[in-house]
Design a protein around this motif. Structure first.
Motif, short mmCIF file in Angstrom:
data_model
loop_
_atom_site.label_atom_id
_atom_site.label_comp_id
_atom_site.label_asym_id
_atom_site.label_seq_id
_atom_site.Cartn_x
_atom_site.Cartn_y
_atom_site.Cartn_z
N MET A 175 0.83 -1.20 0.00
CA MET A 175 0.00 0.00 0.00
C MET A 175 0.87 1.26 0.00
O MET A 175 0.60 2.23 -0.72
N LEU A 176 1.92 1.25 0.81
CA LEU A 176 2.84 2.39 0.84
C LEU A 176 3.62 2.49 -0.47
O LEU A 176 3.89 3.59 -0.97
N ASP A 315 -0.14 0.00 17.56
CA ASP A 315 -1.59 -0.15 17.46
C ASP A 315 -2.23 1.15 16.97
O ASP A 315 -3.09 1.14 16.09
N ARG A 316 -1.78 2.26 17.50
CA ARG A 316 -2.31 3.56 17.08
C ARG A 316 -1.94 3.85 15.62
O ARG A 316 -2.74 4.37 14.85
N ARG A 317 -0.71 3.50 15.24
CA ARG A 317 -0.25 3.75 13.87
C ARG A 317 -1.06 2.94 12.86
O ARG A 317 -1.51 3.46 11.84
N VAL A 318 -1.27 1.65 13.14
CA VAL A 318 -2.03 0.79 12.23
C VAL A 318 -3.47 1.26 12.14
O VAL A 318 -4.05 1.29 11.04
N ASP A 319 -4.06 1.65 13.23
CA ASP A 319 -5.43 2.14 13.24
C ASP A 319 -5.56 3.36 12.33
O ASP A 319 -6.51 3.47 11.54
N SER A 320 -4.58 4.25 12.39
CA SER A 320 -4.60 5.45 11.57
C SER A 320 -4.48 5.11 10.09
O SER A 320 -5.21 5.65 9.25
N GLY A 324 -7.27 5.52 7.01
CA GLY A 324 -6.95 6.26 5.80
C GLY A 324 -7.27 5.48 4.54
O GLY A 324 -7.54 6.06 3.49
N LEU A 325 -7.24 4.14 4.66
CA LEU A 325 -7.58 3.29 3.52
C LEU A 325 -9.06 2.95 3.48
O LEU A 325 -9.51 2.21 2.60
N GLY A 326 -9.80 3.47 4.44
CA GLY A 326 -11.24 3.20 4.50
C GLY A 326 -11.55 1.80 4.99
O GLY A 326 -12.60 1.25 4.67
N GLN A 327 -10.67 1.22 5.82
CA GLN A 327 -10.88 -0.13 6.32
C GLN A 327 -11.01 -0.13 7.84
O GLN A 327 -10.64 0.80 8.50
#
Length: 327
Positions: A175-176, A315-320, A324-327
């Motif tokens: 994705m990146l 956990d906070r980073r992945v959630d963000s 952003g990907l709408g998931q």
């Protein structure tokens, strides 16, 4: 008789002063790390990064005489959250640990798992490694630039496989990559697999155009020529392999994955300290250092509470990212 009584009394007094004998590791050495009945759970299928890390740790610990007869077993499902639920239900079990990493962090979010990593006891982050981009030996793409050109033209037509669910390293890396290459991440046709073993079969069988995984999982297949290594996602090339970094290939992206160990909740201070000491001693062993070199892993050791804080930030980073990907 009086002399015998005096000797017996003196011996008893000496035992009280010296204390009980040290618990041995079973070979006459007191390492302070032996945990009889120690088990490593792997929350995905054999052949993946968690599996290789756990089995390497078990073998190195035994070779270094830190412990004996460590059992490694697989409990795959739902990106690692089936294993996590089992771990959380083993409350107070100081003889069970689970190999895990960024993939489990993401799977907790995407599977809306009832148990989270905040429920587990953080023991240690062990290693870090770059992801790699690979294709089968008969793939039409000989270089990453060729693959990138085709991917930009028809992103939906080139499925990319990864050994983790959404939010895991094998999902975040492409994705990146796509974002850095000017491809809308939502147009990426990502196909998740439950670990590197399942992904390998799909790459070799042509079910996906390319795969994203860890170098340690596919080193043997790359060296044998079954897979072609096109690029690495880390900040520098990997020694012994002629593959560019993403930046060298024109994408301003750096990405690394990590793996660590967690244990059930409700451990006593003694149980927790003993597990942390075990993995800290393993990390310092010559056997483990050789495994880092052989697998292309970087030492990323973080013990106990430091690892716990890192898990919370991941956990906070992945959630963000997922939002952003709408998931």
């Amino acid at each position: 008789m009086r002399l015998r009584a005096v000797v017996s009394t003196l011996c008893a007094a000496l035992l009280l002063l010296v204390g009980p004998p040290l618990i041995s590791s079973g070979d006459g050495k007191d390492t302070g790390t032996n945990i009889p009945g120690l088990r490593f759970m792997v929350p995905n299928t054999p052949g993946g990064g968690y599996d290789i890390t756990a089995r390497t740790a078990a073998k190195d610990a035994e070779d270094a005489e830190l412990n004996h007869n460590i059992e490694v077993f697989n409990l795959p499902g739902a990106g690692g959250t089936v294993g996590l639920s089992r771990l959380v239900n083993e409350r107070g079990n100081g003889k069970l640990t689970m190999s895990m990493g960024l993939g489990v962090v993401g799977a907790v979010h995407t599977n809306r798992a009832p148990s989270t990593l905040a429920d587990a006891t953080p023991i240690a982050r062990l290693v870090e490694e770059p992801n790699i981009v690979v294709v089968a030996k008969d793939s039409p793409y000989k270089t990453f630039r060729q693959l990138l050109e085709a991917w930009r033209k028809k992103p939906r037509s080139l499925p990319v496989g990864g050994g983790s669910s959404a939010g895991g390293p094998d999902h975040l890396a492409p994705m990146l990559m796509a974002e850095g290459a000017g491809i809308a991440p939502k147009t990426v046709n990502y196909v998740p697999y439950d670990g590197g073993g399942e992904l390998l079969a799909s790459v070799l069988g042509g079910k996906v155009a390319f795969g994203v995984s860890g170098l340690g999982e596919y080193r043997d297949q790359i060296e044998s020529g079954e897979l072609r290594l096109l690029a690495v996602t880390g900040p520098q090339r990997v020694d012994g392999f002629d593959a560019p970094t993403l930046k060298e290939a024109g994408i301003d992206v750096e990405f690394t994955n990590w793996r660590g160990i967690v244990a059930p909740p409700g451990l006593s201070d003694t149980q927790r300290t003993r597990l942390i000491r075990f993995f800290g001693t393993l990390r310092d062993s010559s056997q483990w250092k050789e495994s880092l070199r052989r697998n292309g892993w970087d030492d990323a050791y973080l013990p106990g509470e430091k690892f716990g804080r890192f898990l919370a930030s991941e956990d906070r980073r992945v959630d963000s990212v997922l939002k952003g990907l709408g998931q």
